[in-house]
Design a protein around this motif. Structure first.
Motif, mmCIF file in Angstrom:
data_model
loop_
_atom_site.group_PDB
_atom_site.id
_atom_site.type_symbol
_atom_site.label_atom_id
_atom_site.label_comp_id
_atom_site.label_asym_id
_atom_site.label_seq_id
_atom_site.Cartn_x
_atom_site.Cartn_y
_atom_site.Cartn_z
ATOM 1 N N ASN A 1 -7.161 -3.295 -10.397
ATOM 2 C CA ASN A 1 -8.157 -1.919 -10.377
ATOM 3 C C ASN A 1 -8.144 -1.685 -8.995
ATOM 4 O O ASN A 1 -8.449 -0.391 -8.624
ATOM 5 C CB ASN A 1 -9.387 -2.430 -10.867
ATOM 6 C CG ASN A 1 -9.420 -2.044 -12.369
ATOM 7 O OD1 ASN A 1 -8.708 -1.301 -13.017
ATOM 8 N ND2 ASN A 1 -10.600 -2.927 -13.075
ATOM 9 N N LYS A 2 -7.981 -2.558 -7.989
ATOM 10 C CA LYS A 2 -8.169 -2.321 -6.672
ATOM 11 C C LYS A 2 -6.801 -1.371 -6.239
ATOM 12 O O LYS A 2 -6.985 -0.208 -5.458
ATOM 13 C CB LYS A 2 -8.297 -3.596 -5.898
ATOM 14 C CG LYS A 2 -8.257 -3.368 -4.496
ATOM 15 C CD LYS A 2 -8.349 -4.609 -3.670
ATOM 16 C CE LYS A 2 -8.436 -4.342 -1.951
ATOM 17 N NZ LYS A 2 -8.604 -5.687 -1.237
ATOM 18 N N ALA A 3 -5.938 -1.536 -6.711
ATOM 19 C CA ALA A 3 -4.648 -0.866 -6.466
ATOM 20 C C ALA A 3 -4.697 0.716 -6.908
ATOM 21 O O ALA A 3 -4.110 1.440 -6.268
ATOM 22 C CB ALA A 3 -3.491 -1.342 -7.104
ATOM 23 N N VAL A 4 -5.256 0.880 -8.265
ATOM 24 C CA VAL A 4 -5.232 2.142 -8.689
ATOM 25 C C VAL A 4 -6.205 3.002 -7.908
ATOM 26 O O VAL A 4 -6.157 4.210 -7.835
ATOM 27 C CB VAL A 4 -5.583 2.156 -10.083
ATOM 28 C CG1 VAL A 4 -4.490 1.519 -10.913
ATOM 29 C CG2 VAL A 4 -6.980 1.534 -10.361
ATOM 30 N N LYS A 5 -7.064 2.495 -7.252
ATOM 31 C CA LYS A 5 -8.198 3.332 -6.557
ATOM 32 C C LYS A 5 -7.723 3.686 -4.994
ATOM 33 O O LYS A 5 -8.396 4.475 -4.318
ATOM 34 C CB LYS A 5 -9.465 2.395 -6.264
ATOM 35 C CG LYS A 5 -10.261 2.289 -7.716
ATOM 36 C CD LYS A 5 -11.275 1.381 -7.503
ATOM 37 C CE LYS A 5 -11.906 1.067 -8.945
ATOM 38 N NZ LYS A 5 -13.055 0.185 -8.732
ATOM 39 N N THR B 1 0.711 -1.424 -0.122
ATOM 40 C CA THR B 1 -0.021 0.087 0.087
ATOM 41 C C THR B 1 1.121 1.329 -0.113
ATOM 42 O O THR B 1 0.482 2.293 -0.686
ATOM 43 C CB THR B 1 -1.080 0.079 1.199
ATOM 44 O OG1 THR B 1 -1.718 -1.129 1.158
ATOM 45 C CG2 THR B 1 -1.953 1.343 1.288
ATOM 46 N N LYS B 2 1.914 1.215 0.886
ATOM 47 C CA LYS B 2 2.746 2.394 0.921
ATOM 48 C C LYS B 2 3.433 2.754 -0.560
ATOM 49 O O LYS B 2 3.530 3.801 -0.771
ATOM 50 C CB LYS B 2 3.882 2.210 1.789
ATOM 51 C CG LYS B 2 4.681 3.446 2.296
ATOM 52 C CD LYS B 2 5.498 3.104 3.528
ATOM 53 C CE LYS B 2 6.519 4.387 3.586
ATOM 54 N NZ LYS B 2 7.446 4.201 4.665
ATOM 55 N N GLU B 3 3.957 1.563 -1.203
ATOM 56 C CA GLU B 3 4.544 1.741 -2.404
ATOM 57 C C GLU B 3 3.745 2.234 -3.514
ATOM 58 O O GLU B 3 3.966 3.239 -4.105
ATOM 59 C CB GLU B 3 5.139 0.408 -2.598
ATOM 60 C CG GLU B 3 5.952 -0.067 -4.160
ATOM 61 C CD GLU B 3 6.242 -1.299 -4.437
ATOM 62 O OE1 GLU B 3 6.489 -1.474 -5.738
ATOM 63 O OE2 GLU B 3 6.242 -2.093 -3.840
ATOM 64 N N GLY C 1 3.805 11.244 -8.742
ATOM 65 C CA GLY C 1 3.135 11.331 -10.215
ATOM 66 C C GLY C 1 2.930 10.401 -11.203
ATOM 67 O O GLY C 1 2.652 10.830 -12.246
ATOM 68 N N CYS C 2 3.151 9.181 -10.805
ATOM 69 C CA CYS C 2 2.743 7.976 -11.482
ATOM 70 C C CYS C 2 1.376 8.015 -11.933
ATOM 71 O O CYS C 2 0.587 8.215 -11.318
ATOM 72 C CB CYS C 2 3.058 6.737 -11.067
ATOM 73 S SG CYS C 2 4.931 6.347 -10.427
ATOM 74 N N TYR C 3 1.405 7.872 -13.437
ATOM 75 C CA TYR C 3 0.098 7.747 -13.936
ATOM 76 C C TYR C 3 -0.925 6.455 -13.479
ATOM 77 O O TYR C 3 -0.214 5.373 -13.153
ATOM 78 C CB TYR C 3 -0.197 7.694 -15.515
ATOM 79 C CG TYR C 3 0.530 9.035 -16.158
ATOM 80 C CD1 TYR C 3 -0.185 9.988 -15.969
ATOM 81 C CD2 TYR C 3 1.678 8.956 -16.703
ATOM 82 C CE1 TYR C 3 0.231 11.066 -16.681
ATOM 83 C CE2 TYR C 3 2.236 10.216 -17.289
ATOM 84 C CZ TYR C 3 1.300 11.335 -17.383
ATOM 85 O OH TYR C 3 1.720 12.411 -17.706
ATOM 86 N N VAL C 4 -2.168 6.593 -13.375
ATOM 87 C CA VAL C 4 -2.688 5.207 -12.914
ATOM 88 C C VAL C 4 -2.776 4.300 -13.814
ATOM 89 O O VAL C 4 -2.556 3.048 -13.288
ATOM 90 C CB VAL C 4 -4.385 5.933 -12.962
ATOM 91 C CG1 VAL C 4 -5.208 4.623 -12.525
ATOM 92 C CG2 VAL C 4 -4.619 6.710 -11.744
ATOM 93 N N LYS C 5 -2.531 4.567 -14.976
ATOM 94 C CA LYS C 5 -2.405 3.409 -16.048
ATOM 95 C C LYS C 5 -1.244 2.654 -16.010
ATOM 96 O O LYS C 5 -1.070 1.616 -16.104
ATOM 97 C CB LYS C 5 -2.741 3.870 -17.577
ATOM 98 C CG LYS C 5 -1.346 4.878 -17.866
ATOM 99 C CD LYS C 5 -1.635 5.460 -19.354
ATOM 100 C CE LYS C 5 -0.317 6.322 -19.701
ATOM 101 N NZ LYS C 5 -0.480 6.762 -21.262
ATOM 102 N N ASP C 6 0.055 3.363 -15.373
ATOM 103 C CA ASP C 6 1.357 2.845 -15.296
ATOM 104 C C ASP C 6 1.103 1.763 -13.928
ATOM 105 O O ASP C 6 1.688 0.838 -14.115
ATOM 106 C CB ASP C 6 2.385 3.688 -14.955
ATOM 107 C CG ASP C 6 2.723 4.621 -16.388
ATOM 108 O OD1 ASP C 6 2.514 4.030 -17.485
ATOM 109 O OD2 ASP C 6 3.149 5.647 -16.190
ATOM 110 N N ILE C 7 0.320 2.270 -12.823
ATOM 111 C CA ILE C 7 0.390 1.169 -11.685
ATOM 112 C C ILE C 7 -0.478 0.342 -12.227
ATOM 113 O O ILE C 7 -0.081 -0.893 -11.620
ATOM 114 C CB ILE C 7 -0.221 2.222 -10.586
ATOM 115 C CG1 ILE C 7 0.394 3.473 -10.297
ATOM 116 C CG2 ILE C 7 -0.539 1.332 -9.295
ATOM 117 C CD1 ILE C 7 -0.138 4.352 -9.228
ATOM 118 N N ARG C 8 -1.746 0.342 -12.986
ATOM 119 C CA ARG C 8 -2.323 -0.812 -13.251
ATOM 120 C C ARG C 8 -1.533 -1.614 -14.129
ATOM 121 O O ARG C 8 -1.659 -2.675 -14.065
ATOM 122 C CB ARG C 8 -3.276 -0.206 -14.121
ATOM 123 C CG ARG C 8 -4.674 -1.425 -14.698
ATOM 124 C CD ARG C 8 -5.728 -0.993 -15.399
ATOM 125 N NE ARG C 8 -6.670 -0.250 -14.583
ATOM 126 C CZ ARG C 8 -6.844 1.007 -14.926
ATOM 127 N NH1 ARG C 8 -6.223 1.648 -15.712
ATOM 128 N NH2 ARG C 8 -7.763 1.603 -13.965
#
Length: 462
Positions: free
Chosen positions: A448-452, A344-346, A354-361
């Motif tokens: 999807n859970k991660a990006v939220k 979660t912290k990562e 500033g990482c984009y949501v799409k990159d995390i997904r």
């Protein structure tokens, strides 16, 4: 982040959790292996059936019989045969005429060798070459010019119908079946068969036609075999234990028995053989003939029906293997959810930077897909090794006779090779992409859970 950064983070994450990655990939490995081996067994059964059907005869031959068009009977006559000949995709047509009420007996070697029966086919000899009959020896005959003899081409195993009248019962025949079939009844097309009692191409023979009356009329005539035809049940049983004579020679024989003139003897075709230009044309040609009102049968239609059954078997076996992969998919989902809870912290730091949501997904989807890929590649490798070993054992060459050539045959198959497991290149490619797809789909919900996750909440909670 670019693709390279995402890929490095993915590999680093999988390495940090080696045990979890290994166990999750193990589930995919088991599922992938189950599917491949199950489907390969079905494919091998299908391959074995194809070989058996091909050994039974020419797949381009269609047998045409008399039929009905509504309430009207459709006869196989000269006009009908000419109509069939005009159908697109037809390479050749040959009528086989009814033999009438006559029994056939044969003798050879000055009556020492006797055959009580033989299948006789009455055809136009000029059509045999066009129909694809394969000669093992000799040549196709022409109409006999000898009034006391006829020319014929005989089936591959006709000579084995004869017994030696000089020897006792049980010891007077040559047994070809013991050589062709093993103790389990399995046919071996490459078996060496013992020679018959005599050479039918050089030995003088006689044929006797007799009626089935109480006081039968009989006619004995000389019989000269000019060639031996390869067995092909698609073209008739006569290719095995019978013989073919020209329709004009048969009329000559009937004329001598009945006293009728040859011109007055009318013969009707019992069956018409139609040869298509290729296997792909068979279904369409057969449909056109059926539209004319005739009944048809062919090895190709039998093959298609068997292929449908084998596809159902492959789907059933593949479905059983898919259950294991479904369980593995649940394991991937569970692993990714746990990973998100621990990271979660990562995730919060990445968002804060500033990482984009799409990159995390994309990162989490790549991790899930990589687990699927690792399990799939390992499963394919194991399946190929297991398949080769099983096939080598069934071929009787494992372990002492293993060579690069036998391994290639076990892996790719070949003429006369019966495999227990058949893994095609298409199945390998499908398994790789399917394993990756299972991983990606399983990781979609966790990603999807991660990006939220809120960046501030993630940092504050940690």
């Amino acid at each position: 982040m670019n693709f390279g950064d995402i890929f490095k983070m993915c590999i680093g994450s999988l390495k940090r959790r080696k045990g979890r990655t290994f166990l999750t990939a193990l589930g995919v490995f088991i599922g992938c292996t189950s599917i491949i081996l199950m489907v390969s067994v079905g494919a091998a059964l299908s391959e074995s059936q194809e070989q058996s059907i091909a050994n039974m005869g020419d797949l381009t031959i269609i047998n045409v019989h008399q039929g009905h068009n509504g309430q009207k009977e459709v006869k196989l006559d000269v006009k009908a045969i000419d109509g069939i000949r005009e159908i697109a995709g037809v390479k050749g047509v040959m009528a086989k005429y009814n033999t009438g009420e006559y029994n056939v007996g044969m003798t050879a070697g000055n009556d020492r060798y006797i055959a009580d029966w033989a299948e006789m086919a009455i055809v136009d000899m000029q059509s045999m070459s066009e129909m694809g009959y394969e000669l093992l020896d000799g040549s196709f005959p022409t109409r006999s010019t000898d009034e006391n003899s006829i020319n014929a081409v005989i089936g591959q195993y006709l000579a084995y119908n004869f017994y030696d009248s000089y020897k006792s019962e049980g010891n007077n025949r040559v047994d070809r079946y013991s050589a062709q079939y093993d103790e389990n009844g399995k046919y071996n097309p490459d078996a060496v068969i013992p020679d018959p009692l005599f050479n039918p191409l050089t030995e003088s023979m006689k044929m006797t036609l007799s009626t089935y009356e109480e006081n039968p009329k009989k006619l004995e005539t000389g019989f000269k075999a000019t060639g031996i035809i390869k067995e092909d049940y698609g073209k008739g049983w006569e290719t095995s234990e019978g013989f073919f004579i020209d329709v004009n020679d048969y009329k000559k024989l009937v004329s001598k028995i009945t006293g009728e003139s040859e011109a007055a003897i009318k013969l009707e075709p019992g069956t018409v053989l139609v040869k298509a230009t290729d296997i792909d044309s068979v279904a369409e040609v057969e449909k056109e003939i059926q539209n004319l009102g005739f009944n048809t049968s062919s090895m190709q239609s039998f093959r298609e029906e068997m292929a449908k059954q084998m596809r159902n078997v492959e789907l059933m076996l593949g479905g059983l293997g898919a259950i294991s992969l479904f369980v593995a998919a649940i394991g991937i989902t569970n692993t990714m959810i746990m990973s998100i809870s621990e990271r979660t912290k990562e995730i919060g730091i990445m968002k804060a930077l500033g990482c984009y949501v799409k990159d995390i997904r994309a990162l989490f989807l790549m991790e899930a897909g990589s687990i699927g890929l690792i399990g799939g590649v390992c499963g394919i490798t194991f399946s190929l090794i297991a398949s080769v070993i099983v096939n080598l054992v069934s071929m009787g060459v494992f372990p002492s006779g293993v060579t690069m050539e036998t391994v290639k045959m076990a892996l790719m198959g070949g003429e006369g090779i019966t495999r227990r497991s058949a893994i095609s290149p298409e199945l390998v490619v499908f398994a790789i992409f399917f394993s990756i797809a299972v991983g990606v789909v399983s990781g979609y919900y966790p990603a999807n859970k991660a990006v939220k996750i809120s960046a501030l909440e993630a940092i504050k909670d940690e």
